[in-house]
Enzyme design. Sequence first.
Site, PDB file in Angstrom:
ATOM      1  N   HIS A 517       0.840  -1.200   0.000  1.00 29.67           N
ATOM      2  CA  HIS A 517       0.000   0.000   0.000  1.00 29.67           C
ATOM      3  C   HIS A 517       0.878   1.254   0.000  1.00 29.67           C
ATOM      4  O   HIS A 517       0.673   2.165  -0.816  1.00 29.67           O
ATOM      5  CB  HIS A 517      -0.896  -0.036   1.244  1.00 29.67           C
ATOM      6  N   GLU A 518       1.853   1.307   0.910  1.00 28.59           N
ATOM      7  CA  GLU A 518       2.710   2.502   1.007  1.00 28.59           C
ATOM      8  C   GLU A 518       3.594   2.652  -0.232  1.00 28.59           C
ATOM      9  O   GLU A 518       3.810   3.756  -0.727  1.00 28.59           O
ATOM     10  CB  GLU A 518       3.539   2.468   2.284  1.00 28.59           C
ATOM     11  N   HIS A 521       1.653   4.187  -3.019  1.00 28.41           N
ATOM     12  CA  HIS A 521       1.411   5.624  -2.902  1.00 28.41           C
ATOM     13  C   HIS A 521       2.428   6.433  -3.715  1.00 28.41           C
ATOM     14  O   HIS A 521       2.134   7.545  -4.155  1.00 28.41           O
ATOM     15  CB  HIS A 521       1.456   6.063  -1.440  1.00 28.41           C
ATOM     16  N   GLU A 578      -6.030   6.470  -1.888  1.00 28.57           N
ATOM     17  CA  GLU A 578      -6.178   5.274  -1.055  1.00 28.57           C
ATOM     18  C   GLU A 578      -6.720   4.104  -1.856  1.00 28.57           C
ATOM     19  O   GLU A 578      -6.336   2.948  -1.629  1.00 28.57           O
ATOM     20  CB  GLU A 578      -7.082   5.576   0.140  1.00 28.57           C
ATOM     21  N   ASP A 582      -4.626   0.731  -1.966  1.00 30.28           N
ATOM     22  CA  ASP A 582      -5.203  -0.532  -1.485  1.00 30.28           C
ATOM     23  C   ASP A 582      -5.143  -1.604  -2.569  1.00 30.28           C
ATOM     24  O   ASP A 582      -4.763  -2.751  -2.323  1.00 30.28           O
ATOM     25  CB  ASP A 582      -6.657  -0.330  -1.054  1.00 30.28           C
TER      26      ASP A 582
END
Length: 590
Positions: A517-518, A521, A578, A582
């Site tokens: 997830h990070e 980003h 997000e 995700d």
Amino acid sequence: MKKINFVLLVVMAMGLLSSCLDKKQEKVMTKAIDPANMDLSIKPGNNFYEFANGGWIKANPIPSEYSVYGAFTVITEENEEQLKSLVAEVSADQNAVNGSINQKIRDMYNSGMDTARIEELGVNALQDYLEAIDALQTKQDVQEYVATLQQVGIYPLFYFFSSADQKNSNWEIANFYQGGLGLPDVDYYINPDERSAEIREAYVDHITKMFVLRGADQSVAEQSAKNVMEIETRLAKVSKSRLERRDPNANYNKMTLAELKELSPDFDWDIYFAELGLSNPGDINVRQTEFIAGISPIMNDFGVEEWKDYLNWKLLDYSANYLSDDFVNQNFEFFGKTLSGNEELRDRWKRVLGTTSNGLGEAIGQIYVEKYFPPESKSRMVELVENLRLAFAERIKNLDWMDDSTKQKALDKLAAITVKIGYPDKWRDYSTLEIVPDNYLVNVLNANKFEFKRDLDKIGKPVDKTEWGMTPQTVNAYYNPTNNEIVFPAGILQAPFFNKDADDAVNYGAIGVVIGHEMTHGFDDQGRKYDKDGNLNDWWTAGDAERFSEKTVILAKQYDGYKILDSLNVDGQLTMGENIADLGGLNIAY
């Protein structure tokens, strides 16, 4: 509150892992997956969320002190118990040397728990500030006092802080960010719907009651509340929405002090910066130019007495939780119950512990990791991260819609991502922070002043890329685009997110998703606009950028269709970062 570029992890509810006690070994063994947390009567193809989490949801009704409850909350509660034992041990040390970290932790926490002293002081804890505001005579005085309050963490009108130059990420510059509102979002002030109108009415009533608690007559308090609402509504009307603020390029407007004065001529910026002790701020990024420009006419349209009401409100609003119970309870009545749906105020020790942990974050974090974060956890995480990086690289290489030149730059950026795990390599120095034994509010404001000065001192200097934006005990994670880094504090590196003793499949399905997830980003609709060195720089071919945008339209439409409650749907564009993170995190971890 300082505004930062970090993209915080937002995860929906996860099934929690249960524990059983092995009496022979006298330690808690954590189950990797507990079927009791699932609802096996549900077909996963029909409702995977209920299938995976249904048992846990039924067994765990939302406690009255929360409006949301899930894995994050449970781990945070466990962390609070751990921190409580650490702080209690320090707080019992009456022989701590004055000026030592132990003395500061002890006095910060104990002053917050000393309810007799807090009740004795009441609103008089604010007396010096209240008298100073009452003595203001001109709009220049008002503008100077804006800077005075900002130095202790109270932000009328706007936020001012240091941050990396978005197009020269190795250098710190000054930044302005819109603010000055008491309600949590611009929409509350301008939406015509019935619920927003009810909240506005309740907010004005709340402000009135707070002014009465301060000592004003009812009629005077009502007029003061009306003045505050009028000023905040004007500020809201020149503010950008959350969706508009998601564009990094629109938020990059670097200018000189002379250009700032031209943009907003009726605010005395020389007086403001002189009060901050920053007569030459250098380059300034005005993130929302329309807002800062809009301050000029707003300053002119209200008189000094109305501005004094506004400053008094900002002071009362910020300080309420650190004053006597009448202020605390009224503050909770509006912000806790009316706005958030919480039924019950959290225990005092939890609130004070949170404040102490914020004010002395890395000092407490250092003690926390020594006791609760084993070195094996860090080495295991390093291995997981590198495997996720390899998986992500393979996915980039196999994209059928991206050309080779963009792929190579994407791979270069992925390879350049810095990883921080557990805790910083060097700890913050709190030697200049003064903490007293008998005034909780003073300690809170002193901690804010310490942090504000530390932040201001960075302006015009190289970025310290070893610095952390979260404390080690925080249950969260983030991606910082200007550092091109992913950061995982020790607080999140425990079950159910991470278990150093669990099978790889369990960790990839939990913390692996968080890692992915990070990482993602860095390539979402905001992060993709930064290059491998953390600079706002368009490294995509025009065709690839267009194809990326086409895919985000599809994803936004999918999320637009998700109903939250009644007629309220997700805003797929607002949650786009997000949504992408995700989706990417799940795919990479899998």
